[in-house]
Motif scaffolding. Structure first.
Motif, PDB file in Angstrom:
ATOM      1  N   MET A 161       0.776  -1.043  -0.011  1.00 16.56           N
ATOM      2  CA  MET A 161       0.056  -0.001  -0.158  1.00 16.56           C
ATOM      3  C   MET A 161       0.777   1.036   0.001  1.00 16.56           C
ATOM      4  O   MET A 161       1.896   1.408   0.690  1.00 16.56           O
ATOM      5  N   ASN A 162       0.253   2.015  -0.539  1.00 11.65           N
ATOM      6  CA  ASN A 162       1.233   3.358  -1.008  1.00 11.65           C
ATOM      7  C   ASN A 162       0.484   4.435  -0.485  1.00 11.65           C
ATOM      8  O   ASN A 162      -0.226   5.042  -1.477  1.00 11.65           O
ATOM      9  N   LEU A 163       0.729   4.987   0.492  1.00  8.77           N
ATOM     10  CA  LEU A 163      -0.032   6.316   1.046  1.00  8.77           C
ATOM     11  C   LEU A 163       1.124   7.598   1.249  1.00  8.77           C
ATOM     12  O   LEU A 163       0.641   8.823   0.709  1.00  8.77           O
ATOM     13  N   LYS A 193       6.202   8.131  -3.802  1.00  8.13           N
ATOM     14  CA  LYS A 193       5.788   7.680  -2.426  1.00  8.13           C
ATOM     15  C   LYS A 193       6.852   7.212  -1.749  1.00  8.13           C
ATOM     16  O   LYS A 193       8.086   6.716  -2.180  1.00  8.13           O
ATOM     17  N   ILE A 194       6.995   7.422  -0.513  1.00 13.04           N
ATOM     18  CA  ILE A 194       7.993   6.921   0.504  1.00 13.04           C
ATOM     19  C   ILE A 194       7.491   5.895   1.442  1.00 13.04           C
ATOM     20  O   ILE A 194       6.165   5.989   1.631  1.00 13.04           O
ATOM     21  N   PHE A 195       8.627   5.231   2.048  1.00 13.33           N
ATOM     22  CA  PHE A 195       8.140   4.366   3.330  1.00 13.33           C
ATOM     23  C   PHE A 195       7.341   3.314   2.840  1.00 13.33           C
ATOM     24  O   PHE A 195       6.486   2.653   3.471  1.00 13.33           O
ATOM     25  N   ILE A 196       7.617   2.564   1.626  1.00 15.12           N
ATOM     26  CA  ILE A 196       6.775   1.482   1.128  1.00 15.12           C
ATOM     27  C   ILE A 196       7.311   0.150   1.275  1.00 15.12           C
ATOM     28  O   ILE A 196       8.325  -0.308   0.826  1.00 15.12           O
ATOM     29  N   SER A 197       6.871  -0.377   2.238  1.00 18.26           N
ATOM     30  CA  SER A 197       7.524  -1.403   2.857  1.00 18.26           C
ATOM     31  C   SER A 197       7.193  -2.730   1.811  1.00 18.26           C
ATOM     32  O   SER A 197       6.100  -2.771   1.029  1.00 18.26           O
ATOM     33  N   TRP A 198       8.267  -3.540   1.509  1.00 12.77           N
ATOM     34  CA  TRP A 198       8.417  -4.627   0.424  1.00 12.77           C
ATOM     35  C   TRP A 198       8.006  -3.930  -0.905  1.00 12.77           C
ATOM     36  O   TRP A 198       7.073  -4.308  -1.761  1.00 12.77           O
ATOM     37  N   GLY A 199       8.310  -2.723  -1.110  1.00 14.60           N
ATOM     38  CA  GLY A 199       7.781  -1.892  -2.533  1.00 14.60           C
ATOM     39  C   GLY A 199       8.592  -2.696  -3.530  1.00 14.60           C
ATOM     40  O   GLY A 199       7.906  -2.559  -4.723  1.00 14.60           O
ATOM     41  N   ASP A 200       9.408  -3.616  -3.478  1.00 15.75           N
ATOM     42  CA  ASP A 200       9.830  -4.262  -4.525  1.00 15.75           C
ATOM     43  C   ASP A 200      10.869  -5.579  -3.783  1.00 15.75           C
ATOM     44  O   ASP A 200      11.146  -5.484  -2.987  1.00 15.75           O
ATOM     45  N   SER A 201      10.938  -6.552  -4.625  1.00 24.08           N
ATOM     46  CA  SER A 201      11.739  -7.745  -4.171  1.00 24.08           C
ATOM     47  C   SER A 201      11.840  -8.789  -5.335  1.00 24.08           C
ATOM     48  O   SER A 201      10.997  -8.723  -6.132  1.00 24.08           O
ATOM     49  N   ASP A 202      12.552  -9.697  -5.286  1.00 26.50           N
ATOM     50  CA  ASP A 202      12.668 -10.779  -6.132  1.00 26.50           C
ATOM     51  C   ASP A 202      12.288 -12.157  -5.343  1.00 26.50           C
ATOM     52  O   ASP A 202      12.604 -13.215  -6.142  1.00 26.50           O
ATOM     53  N   VAL A 203      11.406 -12.184  -4.594  1.00 22.66           N
ATOM     54  CA  VAL A 203      10.797 -13.148  -4.061  1.00 22.66           C
ATOM     55  C   VAL A 203       9.476 -13.883  -4.382  1.00 22.66           C
ATOM     56  O   VAL A 203       9.026 -14.675  -4.345  1.00 22.66           O
ATOM     57  N   THR A 204       8.751 -12.600  -5.386  1.00 24.83           N
ATOM     58  CA  THR A 204       7.833 -13.051  -6.274  1.00 24.83           C
ATOM     59  C   THR A 204       7.779 -12.413  -7.515  1.00 24.83           C
ATOM     60  O   THR A 204       8.367 -11.726  -7.790  1.00 24.83           O
ATOM     61  N   LEU A 210      -1.285  -0.733  -4.311  1.00 24.00           N
ATOM     62  CA  LEU A 210      -2.469   0.089  -4.199  1.00 24.00           C
ATOM     63  C   LEU A 210      -2.168   1.386  -3.728  1.00 24.00           C
ATOM     64  O   LEU A 210      -1.393   1.656  -2.857  1.00 24.00           O
ATOM     65  N   VAL A 211      -2.273   2.586  -4.696  1.00 25.45           N
ATOM     66  CA  VAL A 211      -1.804   3.816  -4.724  1.00 25.45           C
ATOM     67  C   VAL A 211      -2.728   4.782  -4.649  1.00 25.45           C
ATOM     68  O   VAL A 211      -3.819   4.836  -5.236  1.00 25.45           O
ATOM     69  N   LEU A 212      -2.498   5.537  -3.540  1.00 27.03           N
ATOM     70  CA  LEU A 212      -3.703   6.712  -3.307  1.00 27.03           C
ATOM     71  C   LEU A 212      -3.150   8.135  -4.139  1.00 27.03           C
ATOM     72  O   LEU A 212      -1.765   8.385  -4.192  1.00 27.03           O
ATOM     73  N   ALA A 213      -4.066   8.511  -5.318  1.00 22.63           N
ATOM     74  CA  ALA A 213      -3.760   9.630  -6.001  1.00 22.63           C
ATOM     75  C   ALA A 213      -4.874  10.427  -6.148  1.00 22.63           C
ATOM     76  O   ALA A 213      -5.852   9.986  -6.064  1.00 22.63           O
ATOM     77  N   GLY A 282     -11.395   7.115  -2.154  1.00 21.09           N
ATOM     78  CA  GLY A 282      -9.991   6.051  -2.087  1.00 21.09           C
ATOM     79  C   GLY A 282      -9.771   5.758  -0.492  1.00 21.09           C
ATOM     80  O   GLY A 282      -9.455   4.701  -0.407  1.00 21.09           O
ATOM     81  N   MET A 283      -9.999   6.926   0.336  1.00 22.18           N
ATOM     82  CA  MET A 283      -9.583   6.610   1.591  1.00 22.18           C
ATOM     83  C   MET A 283     -10.621   5.428   2.304  1.00 22.18           C
ATOM     84  O   MET A 283     -10.247   4.657   3.287  1.00 22.18           O
ATOM     85  N   ALA A 284     -11.927   5.696   1.879  1.00 18.68           N
ATOM     86  CA  ALA A 284     -12.695   4.579   2.421  1.00 18.68           C
ATOM     87  C   ALA A 284     -12.232   3.151   2.103  1.00 18.68           C
ATOM     88  O   ALA A 284     -12.255   2.053   2.884  1.00 18.68           O
ATOM     89  N   ALA A 285     -11.808   3.089   0.851  1.00 21.63           N
ATOM     90  CA  ALA A 285     -11.157   1.660   0.466  1.00 21.63           C
ATOM     91  C   ALA A 285      -9.893   1.414   1.103  1.00 21.63           C
ATOM     92  O   ALA A 285      -9.768   0.165   1.599  1.00 21.63           O
ATOM     93  N   MET A 286      -9.006   2.417   1.087  1.00 22.22           N
ATOM     94  CA  MET A 286      -7.731   2.161   1.620  1.00 22.22           C
ATOM     95  C   MET A 286      -7.869   1.751   3.111  1.00 22.22           C
ATOM     96  O   MET A 286      -7.152   0.943   3.901  1.00 22.22           O
TER      97      MET A 286
END
Length: 563
Positions: A161-163, A193-204, A210-213, A282-286
């Protein structure tokens, strides 16, 4: 420091203190019978002990790294995540129609507790995916669900999730990321966006953000925010990862802890995205994802506290200083305090999970209000406990606790952020005394009535402990009545203190239940006595602070604070 999943405590709580049987008695969760729950928890414990715990230190000592635009996971994380995915552990509470198990969140959260204790940095990955699954299930179109949910549930793909943005932290409404319609039902997402946990990796094989805009012409603030699903690779006609989307990792954050969990600065350059939910809502969904995550973060704090407590007990039993230090009164004080806090926090969080399941199963407003009320308490108390217990574990180790080679400092460094993300604990407290008391305190009063009834039932067996709990609940009721009548600023100034007082009294309630379940005589009764006689009295100081209102905290001007 071998980690051992706390199966005995979790079983006892779900059997005797916060009964899973209540959930299993509903038609929706009728499959969650004792034999199934036992089998699921036992297998999850094996995974935690034998697969996840062994990679805990590797994640700290060999952090994830960014190479040629791709994040490479810490050693062993890929294999461990594969075991998580293949074992179906991402799918525990996911919808059956898309490949999930459809089991109660209560079981899922108990598993997250164990996984967090084994390796928090890795556990973050499936936790985020589970939250995204729930958000898509509630808000996405049928086509998006059919394409993405099976891949997420199987663990083939991961979710984030990208808030947050550099200028938009807790004030999400200040975000600047834009979404421009492409004219074909998709949108071009641009922003950072900043502070995105596991924003990228090679394990999947793919990562789904999910991005708020903000759409063109959208209102300022949170009312103008929409939510979009933006994959790293755009799926092809067969649903497999296809062309690379305009999504890139700019850098990895250099953090105090959680080194094995890559926290990314993400850049979206006209990346193709799909609307999730309605425009400008979007906030309700997020929040569907965030509420799931808040309870999950509570379990993270509790899981790390459990692991730190185990490490401290093991060290104290082995360390010799004028005899084993476990026999020293102050060391023993720390150890029993740690154990009592972990038990209380675990009960509160599982009670919140049970209320969530009962809301799903029955749709009843009382259960919904209870789950909503308990969520900020579970999140704040669970993570505060993780921090306090981890710090205390370092103290038990003495000088060796400050030496990185022992590994005990990792618990503190890893868990410290849990009080910050998914809404800081101060925001949780403000939510508790604000929106969660918009009912005039009715949800709080129902819980207090339950606590007082439990204390009355225990008077014949444990009169002193029962009397202490009843008196605490009654005093808390009086402060709740006072708080409901105050303005927002006075509520907010005492919010953290009030939440901590409520958590203390709830923790005492569950410890008393545990003592009664074993007949008022045994190790759980001894632990209850520690909590109720030594820790519960702190509630009075918290309530005194809560009732001071805002005048005192604003008495010093900003200029005076910096002088």
């Amino acid at each position: 420091m071998p980690y051992r999943a706390p199966l005995a405590d979790i079983r006892f709580i779900l059997d005797e203190v916060v009964p899973l049987a209540t959930v299993a008695a509903t038609e929706r969760f009728a499959e969650a019978v004792p034999d199934l729950a036992e089998a699921v928890l036992t297998e999850a414990a094996k995974l935690c002990d034998t697969v996840m715990a062994p990679v805990q230190r590797a994640g700290d000592l060999t952090p994830a790294k960014l190479e040629n635009g791709v994040v490479r996971a810490s050693p062993g994380f890929g294999e461990a995540f594969k075991a998580i995915a293949e074992g179906g552990w991402v799918a525990v509470s996911a919808p059956v129609e898309h490949g999930g198990m459809g089991l109660p969140q209560t079981l899922n959260m108990a598993i997250n507790d164990m996984m967090s204790g084994a390796c928090l940095a890795l556990q973050l990955n499936p936790l985020l995916t589970q939250g995204q699954i729930e958000a898509l299930d509630h808000h996405a179109t049928d086509d998006l669900k059919a394409l993405y949910m099976p891949k997420l549930i199987s663990g083939d793909w991961a979710g984030t999730m990208n808030l947050t943005e550099s200028q938009a932290g807790s004030d999400v409404g200040a975000l600047r990321t834009k979404a421009e319609p492409n004219g074909d039902g998709t949108y071009a997402i641009s922003g950072q966006k900043i502070f995105i946990s596991w924003g990228d990796s090679d394990v999947t094989g793919n990562i789904c953000h999910l991005v708020l805009a903000r759409l063109p012409g959208a209102a300022a603030g949170t009312k103008g925010i929409s939510l979009f699903l933006v994959p790293k690779f755009i799926p092809d006609a067969d649903g497999n990862p296809g062309v690379r989307n305009g999504v890139n990792v700019v850098s990895l954050e250099h953090k105090l802890g959680l080194h094995g969990s890559p926290t990314c600065v993400m850049e979206y350059d006209k990346a193709k995205g799909w609307l999730v939910g309605e425009e400008h809502k979007g906030m309700a969904a997020m929040f569907t994802m965030m509420n799931n995550a808040r309870l999950g973060v509570a379990m993270q704090g509790i899981g790390v506290a459990e692991a730190a407590c185990q490490a401290a007990v093991d060290y104290a039993a082995e360390r010799k200083q004028m005899g084993a230090i476990i026999d020293h009164a102050d060391v023993r004080r720390m150890l029993v305090t740690m154990k009592a806090e972990v038990f209380a926090a675990r009960c509160i969080a599982l009670a919140c999970a049970t209320a969530t399941d009962m809301t799903t199963a029955t749709g009843e407003d009382d259960w919904r209000a209870r789950a909503a009320f308990l969520t900020p308490i579970a999140k704040a108390y669970g993570t505060d406990t993780g921090i306090a217990v981890s710090e205390m574990a370092m103290q038990v180790y003495g000088g060796m606790g400050y030496v990185e080679e022992t590994g005990v400092a990792q618990f503190y460094r890893d868990v410290r952020v849990t009080a910050i993300y998914e809404g800081t604990n101060g925001i949780q407290a403000m939510d508790l005394v604000g929106r969660k008391m918009a009912d005039g305190g009715e949800a709080a009063y129902r819980i207090l009535e339950e606590i007082e009834a439990g204390a009355e039932a225990a008077r014949g067996t444990l009169p002193q402990l029962a009397g202490d709990v009843w008196s605490a609940a009654e005093t808390l009721r009086e402060t709740t009545e006072w708080l409901v009548g105050q303005g927002a600023q006075d509520r907010f100034a005492g919010a953290v203190a009030y939440l901590r007082a409520f958590a203390r009294v709830l923790g005492a309630h569950y410890h008393l239940r545990a003592a009664m379940a074993e007949g008022g005589d045994g190790p759980r009764t001894a632990l209850a006595r520690v909590y109720i006689r030594r820790l519960l009295p702190l509630y009075a100081a918290h309530l005194a602070e809560a009732r001071e209102g805002a005048e005192g905290v604003f008495a010093l001007t900003p200029e005076a604070l910096v002088s």
